[in-house]
Design an enzyme around this catalytic site. Structure first.
Site, PDB file in Angstrom:
ATOM      1  N   SER A  80       3.981   1.764   2.064  1.00 54.89           N
ATOM      2  CA  SER A  80       4.832   2.018   3.230  1.00 54.89           C
ATOM      3  C   SER A  80       6.275   2.257   2.815  1.00 54.89           C
ATOM      4  O   SER A  80       6.856   3.306   3.098  1.00 54.89           O
ATOM      5  CB  SER A  80       4.778   0.835   4.204  1.00 54.89           C
ATOM      6  OG  SER A  80       3.455   0.532   4.554  1.00 54.89           O
ATOM      7  N   LYS A  81       6.847   1.276   2.128  1.00 57.53           N
ATOM      8  CA  LYS A  81       8.262   1.358   1.762  1.00 57.53           C
ATOM      9  C   LYS A  81       8.477   2.280   0.569  1.00 57.53           C
ATOM     10  O   LYS A  81       9.489   2.984   0.492  1.00 57.53           O
ATOM     11  CB  LYS A  81       8.805  -0.037   1.480  1.00 57.53           C
ATOM     12  CG  LYS A  81       8.727  -0.968   2.690  1.00 57.53           C
ATOM     13  CD  LYS A  81       9.134  -2.387   2.334  1.00 57.53           C
ATOM     14  CE  LYS A  81       8.792  -3.355   3.446  1.00 57.53           C
ATOM     15  NZ  LYS A  81       7.326  -3.504   3.637  1.00 57.53           N
TER      16      LYS A  81
ATOM     17  N   PRO B 240       0.791  -1.235   0.000  1.00 60.20           N
ATOM     18  CA  PRO B 240       0.000   0.000   0.000  1.00 60.20           C
ATOM     19  C   PRO B 240       0.824   1.285   0.000  1.00 60.20           C
ATOM     20  O   PRO B 240       0.263   2.365   0.019  1.00 60.20           O
ATOM     21  CB  PRO B 240      -0.800  -0.115   1.293  1.00 60.20           C
ATOM     22  CG  PRO B 240       0.114  -0.850   2.220  1.00 60.20           C
ATOM     23  CD  PRO B 240       0.841  -1.852   1.355  1.00 60.20           C
TER      24      PRO B 240
ATOM     25  N   CYS C 225       8.219 -10.559   4.624  1.00 63.56           N
ATOM     26  CA  CYS C 225       7.832 -10.514   6.034  1.00 63.56           C
ATOM     27  C   CYS C 225       7.436 -11.908   6.498  1.00 63.56           C
ATOM     28  O   CYS C 225       6.486 -12.085   7.256  1.00 63.56           O
ATOM     29  CB  CYS C 225       6.717  -9.497   6.284  1.00 63.56           C
ATOM     30  SG  CYS C 225       5.213  -9.764   5.318  1.00 63.56           S
TER      31      CYS C 225
END
Length: 484
Positions: free
Chosen positions: A123-124, A121, A240
């Site tokens: 973040s990174k 979405p 993750c």
């Protein structure tokens, strides 16, 4: 409050076999504990301490993370952290500590051409955009239309003007780009054993067979990224999850056949060298340079991170066809833009040279803008380039879009209205009309408590909000409301 996540037999058996009894017991305790909340403060204003102080108005207390620039752990005020005015305006992003690490290891700058292959979405990828100082060329890719909407929403909220958004299967994107990028982030879809504390539903479907199926996609994504890298270019492969099949085994397949080497890295948190043997098979010893983050050792998510460098040429890929979109980027000094930018500059007091620091995309009467150094030799693939800038009305006069304000706020000197009470602010962020007279009539910039919010129209009945509809939510709370 302790959680109650049931750990499936499939996961228990896997962790016991791969990591041992003590690891499994620690994992059980970890998923039953409450997750820590972390945020990454935007670098745009260059003063994270000001945001730290501002959030104290809501009772939010933060603690700086060692060795993670602009990263903070939330100590108090959890109930408001996703509802503040500052959050709504993109002054910070809620992101786990572990998730902040892959961009830090990739280390892009504004001179690099950068791709986030699995970006939603955001973040990174938003962290990458910040590390590039909101300049240069960043491509963000996501194949799922609903997820790409979320990605673009977050980029809009975080006020970025150095990106182009692509909707394409990442494993096939090398059919479009070849030897193109200086740096690529492959934060691959995975089976999620590092985030079970937050996503307990993983336990309902997880199996080794599913993990191995996902690993096949991860390999294809990694190979696609390798083909898109320039020789000498670098990429991060991260997941993750904790499974060896999705991490070390996938890397071993790439190292076996393709021109790539693993780079030494040092993480800002405790981590462990990756496995070099598994299930009786010896893996490439270079894989020990990759790192596994164990969740309970860092009070965050479990992650796997590896940095790779392309050492030679890869075989060309057959080129793909894609829909033509007829997008054109306009210079700020072009005939089509010069007049409109002069109007904006004069009306809002923005120095013209600031507006000339961008390229512009026109679609009908609407304009987007993107950093002047953002580059592509073919715009057709992009669903979106840059962010909304403004529109031209029937009188051929230019108006700013609220989404442009956060980028241009430091340079706006005229036609600013500073609201002086929270009731008026509430009407504004709810999209209503503040029934007070503001003259002269016309478009205004709305400010409250040193925060720029967006545009509004002053007319005979008052001030009509132009706050973006996508940002209007009942979850927004003012400091005054938090302290009632």
């Amino acid at each position: 409050m302790a959680q109650n996540i049931a750990l499936s037999d499939n996961i228990e058996e896997y962790l016991l076999d791969a990591f041992g009894k003590d690891f499994l017991e620690n994992y059980r305790n970890y998923i039953q504990s409450d997750a820590n909340t972390y945020i990454r403060i935007s670098t745009a204003d260059g003063n994270d301490e000001a945001i730290v102080e501002s959030l104290k108005q809501y009772g939010i207390e933060l603690e700086a993370l060692p060795n993670i620039p602009f990263g903070y752990r939330v100590l108090n005020g959890f109930e408001y952290i996703g509802k503040t005015l500052e959050f709504t305006l993109g002054k910070y992003y809620i992101q786990s500590l572990s998730s902040m690490i892959p961009p830090l290891i990739l280390q892009p700058d504004s001179e690099d051409t950068v791709l986030d292959l699995c970006a939603a979405p955001g973040s990174k990828s938003s962290q990458l955009a910040e590390m590039m100082e909101n300049k240069g060329t960043l491509y963000v890719n996501e194949p799922n239309i609903n997820r790409i909407k979320s990605l673009v929403f977050n980029f809009d909220k975080m006020n970025f003007v150095n990106f182009g958004a692509i909707k394409y299967k990442g494993e096939l994107l090398s059919k479009v780009f070849e030897n193109t990028f200086d740096k690529i982030l492959v934060d691959a879809p995975c089976s999620g054993l590092g985030i079970l504390q937050k996503k307990g539903e993983v336990s309902n479907w997880w199996s080794l067979q599913q993990a191995e199926k996902i690993a096949e996609l991860q390999f294809r994504l990694l190979l696609s990224a390798l083909k898109m890298l320039k020789p000498g270019g670098e990429m991060i492969y991260s997941t993750c999850t904790l499974t060896v099949e999705e991490n070390e085994v996938t890397l071993n397949k790439i190292l076996r056949k393709y021109p790539v080497e693993i780079k030494e890295i040092e993480l800002p948190v405790k981590s462990h060298p990756a496995f070099t043997s598994y299930n009786g098979e010896e893996l490439n010893p270079e894989i020990a340079k990759a790192h596994r983050i164990i969740p309970w050792e860092v009070n965050s998510e479990g992650f796997f991170i590896c940095k790779l460098r392309k050492t030679g040429e890869t075989e060309p890929t057959r080129k793909a066809d894609y829909k033509k979109r007829n997008i054109e980027l306009l210079s700020a000094k072009s005939k089509d833009m010069k007049k409109y930018l002069e109007q904006i500059s004069s009306y809002f007091g923005i120095p013209l040279e600031i507006l000339q620091g961008f390229k512009y995309i026109r679609k009908g009467n609407d304009f987007n803008f993107v950093d002047k150094d953002w580059y592509s030799d073919n715009y057709d693939l992009f669903l979106r380039i840059g962010r909304k800038f403004g529109l031209v009305d029937k009188r051929d006069y230019a108006h700013l879009n609220s989404y442009a304000i956060q980028v241009l706020a430091p340079y706006i000197t005229k036609n600013i209205i500073e609201l002086d009470n929270p009731d008026d602010l509430r009407k504004y962020i709810d999209g209503g009309i503040i029934k007070k007279q503001f003259e002269p009539y016309g478009q205004k910039i709305v400010k409250y408590n040193n925060l720029f919010f967006g545009t509004a129209i002053a007319f005979k009945d008052g001030l009509k909000s132009q706050f973006p509809r996508a940002l209007r939510t009942s979850e927004i709370i003012t400091p005054e409301e938090a302290n009632k």
